[in-house]
Structures are given as C-alpha cells and as structure tokens.
Write an enzyme that holds these catalytic residues in place. Structure first.
Site, PDB file in Angstrom:
ATOM      1  N   CYS A   2      52.028  37.960  49.122  1.00 12.24           N
ATOM      2  CA  CYS A   2      53.258  37.598  48.651  1.00 12.24           C
ATOM      3  C   CYS A   2      53.308  37.197  46.914  1.00 12.24           C
ATOM      4  O   CYS A   2      52.409  38.059  46.271  1.00 12.24           O
ATOM      5  CB  CYS A   2      54.052  36.078  49.261  1.00 12.24           C
ATOM      6  SG  CYS A   2      53.776  36.113  50.951  1.00 12.24           S
ATOM      7  N   LEU A  50      56.268  38.131  51.669  1.00  6.82           N
ATOM      8  CA  LEU A  50      55.766  39.226  52.766  1.00  6.82           C
ATOM      9  C   LEU A  50      55.475  38.617  54.049  1.00  6.82           C
ATOM     10  O   LEU A  50      54.246  37.956  54.128  1.00  6.82           O
ATOM     11  CB  LEU A  50      55.045  40.214  51.964  1.00  6.82           C
ATOM     12  CG  LEU A  50      54.373  41.254  52.915  1.00  6.82           C
ATOM     13  CD1 LEU A  50      55.704  42.320  53.105  1.00  6.82           C
ATOM     14  CD2 LEU A  50      53.437  42.187  52.244  1.00  6.82           C
ATOM     15  N   ASN A  74      50.058  32.885  47.862  1.00  6.24           N
ATOM     16  CA  ASN A  74      49.821  34.548  47.950  1.00  6.24           C
ATOM     17  C   ASN A  74      48.580  34.875  48.832  1.00  6.24           C
ATOM     18  O   ASN A  74      47.579  34.511  48.284  1.00  6.24           O
ATOM     19  CB  ASN A  74      49.843  35.119  46.733  1.00  6.24           C
ATOM     20  CG  ASN A  74      49.450  36.418  46.758  1.00  6.24           C
ATOM     21  OD1 ASN A  74      49.718  37.364  47.492  1.00  6.24           O
ATOM     22  ND2 ASN A  74      48.959  36.918  45.661  1.00  6.24           N
ATOM     23  N   GLY A  75      48.678  35.255  49.870  1.00  2.00           N
ATOM     24  CA  GLY A  75      47.391  35.744  50.678  1.00  2.00           C
ATOM     25  C   GLY A  75      47.260  35.258  52.139  1.00  2.00           C
ATOM     26  O   GLY A  75      48.318  35.095  52.762  1.00  2.00           O
ATOM     27  N   THR A 354      40.643  54.498  33.865  1.00  2.00           N
ATOM     28  CA  THR A 354      40.264  54.679  35.270  1.00  2.00           C
ATOM     29  C   THR A 354      41.055  54.344  36.530  1.00  2.00           C
ATOM     30  O   THR A 354      41.078  54.921  37.537  1.00  2.00           O
ATOM     31  CB  THR A 354      38.700  54.191  35.415  1.00  2.00           C
ATOM     32  OG1 THR A 354      37.805  55.154  34.323  1.00  2.00           O
ATOM     33  CG2 THR A 354      38.174  54.720  36.869  1.00  2.00           C
ATOM     34  N   ARG A 357      44.123  56.346  36.831  1.00  2.00           N
ATOM     35  CA  ARG A 357      43.843  57.571  37.662  1.00  2.00           C
ATOM     36  C   ARG A 357      43.697  57.284  39.106  1.00  2.00           C
ATOM     37  O   ARG A 357      44.541  58.018  39.910  1.00  2.00           O
ATOM     38  CB  ARG A 357      42.743  58.147  36.967  1.00  2.00           C
ATOM     39  CG  ARG A 357      42.384  58.593  35.834  1.00  2.00           C
ATOM     40  CD  ARG A 357      41.138  59.141  35.668  1.00  2.00           C
ATOM     41  NE  ARG A 357      40.894  59.821  34.359  1.00  2.00           N
ATOM     42  CZ  ARG A 357      39.719  60.095  33.767  1.00  2.00           C
ATOM     43  NH1 ARG A 357      38.575  59.787  34.494  1.00  2.00           N
ATOM     44  NH2 ARG A 357      39.546  60.733  32.756  1.00  2.00           N
ATOM     45  N   GLY A 380      38.674  50.094  51.933  1.00  2.00           N
ATOM     46  CA  GLY A 380      37.147  50.054  51.691  1.00  2.00           C
ATOM     47  C   GLY A 380      36.487  49.319  50.666  1.00  2.00           C
ATOM     48  O   GLY A 380      35.266  49.733  50.251  1.00  2.00           O
TER      49      GLY A 380
END
Length: 555
Positions: A2, A50, A74-75, A354, A357, A380
């Site tokens: 959230c 959420l 949040n989590g 990085t 990208r 992963g």
C-alpha cells in the site's frame, strides 16, 4: 502493499487534513482500492490501500478497540496467524494480516518489530500517553520503501511516506529510512532492531561463517519462503525471465499452487456431497462453492517481457513449457522503452542508471499484468547478492572478501533491486514478493561458509564428486539439482542487448559534449560521467527539483 503517509508533532492537525490527503494522493497508484485518514491530537495518518489479504475488512488506518492506537502499514505480515495466537485477549476487528501489530505493541512495545516475518513499513501512533508517541519501522532488508522528512517551517514535526514525491513540497530535509530500523518519537531515536550475526556494520571485523552447506535445509527454507508468500485472496502470478532464480521460484510456486487448487477442489467436492445428502439436487444442477482465494486461477500464470527474440523471452518460454505454467509474454520496442523513461524515473525516484535501465521493462510488464486482474507476483530478487552470483565474484581473492561483498550487496539491495521491484510494480498497483529475501532463508544462506559459494571460470573451474561444474550459485543449483544454465544476464541485458544501446544512442543525441563537460558545475556532488547518466539525472531534476530529493538518490 500500500502507500502510507504520516505527520507527527504538529499543532492543529485538523487544519491541514486536506493538504496532507493531497500529499498522500500522489502515491495513490500504490493503493487504488481505498483511502483512509486519521487525525489525532498532533498527528495525521493517511493510507492508500491495495487489498491482498482481508479484502473486505482490512481498511486502514487500523484503530484499536480503545481508540488509543492507530496504525498505517504498507506490506504483508506472513506469520500473522501465529502471532495472533499469542494475543488471545485481544479482540481483532479485521482479517487483515497487519492488525496483529496493535496487540504486539501493547505486549512488546517497539521490540515487536523483531517478531514480524514479512515485508513492511509502518507508522503506529499511541495516543494513550502524553505527549502522543509515534513509532515507525521498515522491514529488515528494505523490500518496502519508506522516507522520513523534516520541515524547517514546522520545527519538531516529523514526516513519513512510502514515496519521496509525497514529501518534496513539505520537507527540506529527507532521507531514505534505513531498513531494519525503528524510529521512536519518545526520544527521537532511530535504532537497529534487525542485527543477525552475518550483518555486521563493520565488515572488516565481521566473523566469517563456517557452517557447511546443508542442501536439504537450503531447499526446504526456500520452499517455505515461497509457500508463505502465496498468502493471497486475489489472483497472483510469477515473473519469469528463464534464469535460475525466477525459474526456481516459479517451479516451487507452481507445485504449491497445484496443491492448493487440488485441496480446494476436494473441499468443494466434499461440500457438494454434503449438500446433496442433506437435500437431493435435481440432475444437471450446478452447485457453486463459496470458496474464494485462488479458485479462479487454479494453475500458475507466468509473465515475461523483452525485445523481439530477446534472451529472456526465449528462455522464459522454455522454462514455462517445462514447468507447465500458463505463460504470457510481452514484446516491447526500444522506442516504447524510451518513451516510458520519464514515467519510470518519476516512480523510481532515483537517477541511478543501472536501476532505470532494468526498471523500464519491469514497469511496462507490470502494466500488462495488472490489466489482466492480477494484483500480486513473485519475483527472484536477491539470489545473486546472497550467493555471489554475479560473474565478477569469481575474482574474489579469498572467502572473507567473497562474504563481505555478499553482505555489502545484500545491505544495499534497498537502493537497487528492491527499489526496482517495489516501485516498478507498485506504479500500477501490483505487489511484488521476493522469497529469496525471506528472513529465515537469509539466516540459512548467509551463514554458509563462503568457501562453498566461491567459484572459478575457464580452466580453473572445479567439478564436484558427481562431475557437476562448480559455477556461480553452485550450492542453490545443487540443492534443487539444477543443471548448468546459460550465461548469467542482468535483467536489462536479458530483455535484449539493443535496449541499453538504444538508451545510450538517445542520450548521445540529446546531450552534447559541452553539456557533459560542464556536468560537474551543475551537479558538484554525484556528477554523472556519461551522457546516459547526464540525461537520466536531468530528467530526475526536472521531476524533483529540491536538493533534499536528490540527496535521497545519492549512493
């Protein structure tokens, strides 16, 4: 996940309610399902939800029965069922996995953080004391994002938010809240609560693990980490690049999903038989089960993205066929990626080249996934850092150096891969869960003797007793009997080599040699040394103009 926003230590908070709701609204993409606001004596807490667990009853901020404790999270707390059992006298009002934090605070104060197994950032307001107290915490590795800010216009006030953009107009000092720490307004302190033996602040003095790799324990720990992350009342899937890490996660998730689907099928069959025995049903009638969870998706769905014929797409297609997932692949063009970069930087809130990208394809893929009705995916991240999987690790001069670099990389995940996984997905209200960063799995994997993680390349590469080459991430491959794979690709490479070339070519066309030569005058600190870096930094500055914002992105 959230979005949370909180301000503590202000006078007449009701007068600023509308303003603070507007601040939180800037992260509403993180919580498109509902919004909530609590105004206290000297505090305001706002929550953008959420809904993944406790969909019908978990609206936040959560308020204790005596209305003295207020919580915005949040989590996800994966061990909430076990923790609820330790609080038999507390009357729970919701099915939310996060509500258990309230009774834990009553029993353990801020030491509750060490009891939580999950990914989380939370702010808890205690109005039973004077002055009212607030504590804020972030999960051990920093899978979730959290920022803390201060304003010279409001001396004594402290701000928290899941995203930087909520604070830039309010605060002239902002930091990325450190993972594994808890803040306490009672003494204005921020202290570390997560401090396992392998995570030493001074790596030079850190004890190097000597435990032999227990491959069975390693395998079972990762399986348990995936299993607990399938806690969901909404459709979920897995991000699949075809590499070792995502394929292992997908393999375990596919097996566990099949088990759950089979159990649900049997439960429905039993219930149907019970109903028929109680009241015979006319032939041909259909009995609809009241079961929810993942019944609508009894087979695991996997998702991948890349340029046309990219390595990731081809490898993921092969892996999905082998695992038996329902696979979805999306092809993007270099131009579509370039068009998205300003949006990506807006959501990432960093100018790290990085990270930008690698985040762009994930950002594009997340939009497609959310459009299918999926709200949670497994990913992963973390394996390369834990096992020293990047190819440069083969040059480690000794086990101590190898281990120290693993620790350094894991500690910095919140600035790179975790940030990417969290914000690229949450930009579209999609939650990413990362089993490799499970606390129990880390305790197993990070306490293995680094000698067993080390590897060599070329003529120096060793083989084990079974003739298997000791390549990168050898022990996790061996734990799952995974054969030697293809050359390791970074996510941004695997989606197609021309993606990085495309960014560089575009930057070359918009950044002159003269501009790059004077970059140090414009940005004396953290000066970009490439045109790609200059372009990304320029976009970041256009979106986040304050110096305080730029400071949060400094490595």
């Amino acid at each position: 996940m959230c979005g949370i926003f909180a301000v503590h230590g202000i006078n007449a908070p009701s007068a600023d309610r509308t303003r603070f709701i507007a601040c939180s609204k800037m992260q509403r993409h993180r919580g498109p399902d509902w919004s909530g606001c609590y105004v206290g004596k000297r505090s305001v807490l706002v929550h953008e939800r959420l809904a993944i667990v406790g969909v019908d009853t978990g609206a936040q901020p959560l308020v204790s029965e005596d209305k003295k404790l207020i919580l915005a999270v949040n989590g996800e707390i994966y061990n909430h069922v076990e923790l609820r059992a330790t609080c038999p006298d507390y009357k729970f009002k919701t099915h939310s996995d996060c509500e258990v934090i309230l009774p834990l605070y009553k029993k353990h104060d801020k030491a509750l953080c060490g009891l939580l197994d999950g990914m989380f950032s939370f702010v808890l307001l205690d109005e039973s004391v004077e002055p009212p107290r607030i504590i804020a915490a972030r999960d051990p590795i920093g899978i979730t994002t959290l920022y803390q800010g201060w304003s010279s216009k409001r001396p004594g006030a402290v701000y928290f938010a899941s995203e930087l953009k909520c604070l830039v107009e309010e605060c002239d000092k902002i930091i990325s809240f450190p993972p594994g720490h808890v803040y306490d307004s009672k003494d204005d302190s921020t202290t570390r609560y997560y401090n396992p033996p392998w995570l030493n602040e001074d790596a030079d003095d850190a004890a190097i693990p000597t435990k032999k790799a227990d491959l069975k324990l390693l395998r079972e720990s990762l399986e348990a980490a995936v299993r607990k992350r399938l806690m969901s009342e909404v459709p979920y899937g897995v991000l699949l690049s075809g590499g070792l890490d995502s394929s292992l996660i997908a393999s375990i998730a596919a097996r566990e999903t099949e088990k759950v689907a089979h159990a649900q099928y049997e439960a429905r069959e039993r219930r149907q038989q019970e109903i028929q025995n109680e009241s015979p049903t006319p032939p041909g009638a259909v009995i609809v089960s009241e079961d929810t969870t993942i019944a609508s998706w009894p087979q695991l769905h996997s998702f991948s993205i890349g340029l046309e014929n990219s390595p990731d797409l081809l490898a993921a297609r092969k892996a999905a066929h082998y695992l038996g997932t329902i696979h979805h692949e999306y092809v993007f063009t270099v131009q579509e990626g370039l068009d998205a970069i300003p949006e990506v930087i807006y959501h990432l809130e960093t100018y790290d080249v990085t990270t930008v990208r690698a985040s762009t394809p994930m950002y594009l893929l997340s939009r497609k996934i959310k459009a299918m009705g999926v709200k949670m995916v497994l990913s992963g991240e973390g394996s390369d850092e834990i096992f020293g999987g990047y190819l440069y690790f083969h040059a480690a001069p000794d086990p101590k150096s190898f281990h120290q670099e693993c620790v350094r990389r894991v500690k910095n995940l919140h600035t790179s891969d975790c940030l990417r996984a969290n914000k690229s997905t949450m930009a579209w209200g999609l939650e990413a869960r990362v089993p490799f960063l499970d606390k129990a799995f880390l305790d197993v994997a990070m306490n293995i003797d680094p000698k067993e993680k080390m590897f060599s390349k070329g003529d120096k590469q060793e083989v084990d007793a079974d003739g298997c080459p000791k390549m990168e991430k050898y022990i996790i491959r061996k734990a799952f009997d995974v054969p030697e794979g293809e050359k390791k690709e970074q996510f941004s490479d695997g989606v197609g080599y021309s993606w990085i070339d495309g960014i560089k070519d575009y930057a070359e066309s918009v950044v002159s040699d003269e501009l790059l030569a004077k970059a140090h005058e414009r940005w004396p600190k953290d000066t970009p040394d490439t045109k790609e870096g200059y372009y990304i930094r320029d976009v970041f500055e256009g979106l986040f103009k304050s110096e305080a914002a730029a400071e949060t992105a400094v490595r």
